[in-house]
Motif scaffolding. Structure first.
Motif: not given
Length: 253
Positions: A110-127
Motif C-alpha cells: 500500500h503506497l502513497s503517491e510519489i511526492f516532492d521533498g525539500k529542505r533548506y540547508d544551513a546556508k539557505g540552499n534548497l535541496i
C-alpha cells in the motif's frame, strides 16, 4: 531495471546539537542539515560516503501534526518524540522511483503517491528530492521509504564533498555495514522484504539476512519490532566500541 540501495537511516532525537556533540566526541563528523519548512521538522546529518544517518527532530509540532498522512516519516516523529528517541525507518534510494512503485504494487504494498521533498540547508540552499511512502507495517515493523535524488551518484558524491557535507571522520575511515532489526517473526519479515525489494536472502548463525549491495539488513528475534542497531566497520580507533543516543545504538566492528 531500477537499482535499489540503502540511502540513509532516520533516528528521531529531541536535541540535534546533543546528537552532533555525541558523534563529535567519538570522532565522527556530523553537522546541521537543514529545515523541512513545510513539514515542521529539521535534521542533522552524518555521511559515510553516500550512506548517511539522519538525526530528525520536530521544530514546529503544530505544523508537523498537520502534515498529510502519506508522509510517514513526519508522522512517526510526532508519534515517538519526545518520549522515544529511536532509530526508525531506513530509506532506500533508486534511480527510477516510478518503476519501483510499480514493483511494490505488484507485491501488494500500500503506497502513497510519489511526492516532492525539500529542505533548506544551513546556508539557505534548497535541496530537493522525490519520495514514496510504503504505508503500514509488516508483523509490526515499519517499512522502508523510497527516495530518488537528482543526477548520478558520481555527481552527487562530488557535489556533497565539495559542499563539505561529506567529511572525513577524525576516528578514521568508516562504512555503514548493517542494520539490525529486532522482530517477532524474522523469517516472515525477511521474506516479505525480499519479495518487495528483490534483495538476496541468506541465513548466518540462525539470523535472517538480506544483502543490500555490500551492506545488509539483519533480522533477529525479539519483541521490539523496530530497528535497534547500526553497525559500522573500518575504524581501528573505534573497534569494539558502542555509542547510544536515546534508544538507538551504534556499534563499531
Amino acid at each position: 531495471m531500477a537499482t535499489i540501495k540503502w540511502d540513509h537511516t532516520v533516528h528521531y532525537v529531541n536535541d540535534l546539537n546533543q546528537a552532533i556533540q555525541t558523534f563529535h566526541e567519538a570522532g565522527l563528523a556530523a553537522a546541521f542539515g537543514g529545515q523541512h519548512k513545510d513539514w515542521g521538522t529539521y535534521n542533522a546529518l552524518s555521511y559515510f560516503d553516500l550512506s548517511y544517518l539522519e538525526f530528525l527532530a520536530v521544530e514546529n509540532e503544530k505544523l508537523a501534526k498537520q502534515v498529510d498522512a502519506h508522509h510517514v516519516v513526519v508522522h512517526d516523529a510526532v508519534k515517538h518524540l519526545p518520549q522515544e528517541e529511536i532509530l526508525s525507518r531506513v530509506a532506500l534510494r533508486t534511480d527510477d522511483i516510478e518503476t519501483v512503485a510499480v514493483q511494490l504494487k505488484e507485491h501488494g504494498a500500500h503506497l502513497s503517491e510519489i511526492f516532492d521533498g525539500k529542505r533548506y540547508d544551513a546556508k539557505g540552499n534548497l535541496i530537493e528530492w522525490r519520495m514514496l511512502s510504503i504505508l503500514g507495517d509488516f508483523e509490526g515493523l515499519p517499512f522502508p521509504f523510497i527516495i530518488q535524488w537528482g543526477g548520478t551518484e558520481e555527481e552527487r558524491r562530488e557535489q556533497l564533498t565539495k559542499a563539505g557535507v561529506i567529511q572525513k571522520h577524525s576516528a578514521g575511515e568508516l562504512a555503514i555495514k548493517k542494520a539490525i532489526f529486532e522482530v517477532s517473526n524474522p523469517e516472515e519479515v525477511a521474506l516479505r522484504w525480499q519479495k518487495l525489494f528483490d534483495f538476496p536472502q541468506m541465513q548466518v548463525d540462525g539470523q535472517k539476512i538480506l544483502q543490500v549491495g555490500n551492506q545488509s539488513f539483519v533480522f533477529t528475534a525479539g519483541s521490539a519490532n523496530r530497528l535497534q542497531q547500526i553497525v559500522f566497520e573500518g575504524s581501528s580507533a573505534l573497534k569494539g566500541k558502542q555509542l547510544t543516543i536515546g534508544q538507538g545504538t551504534y556499534h563499531f566492528e
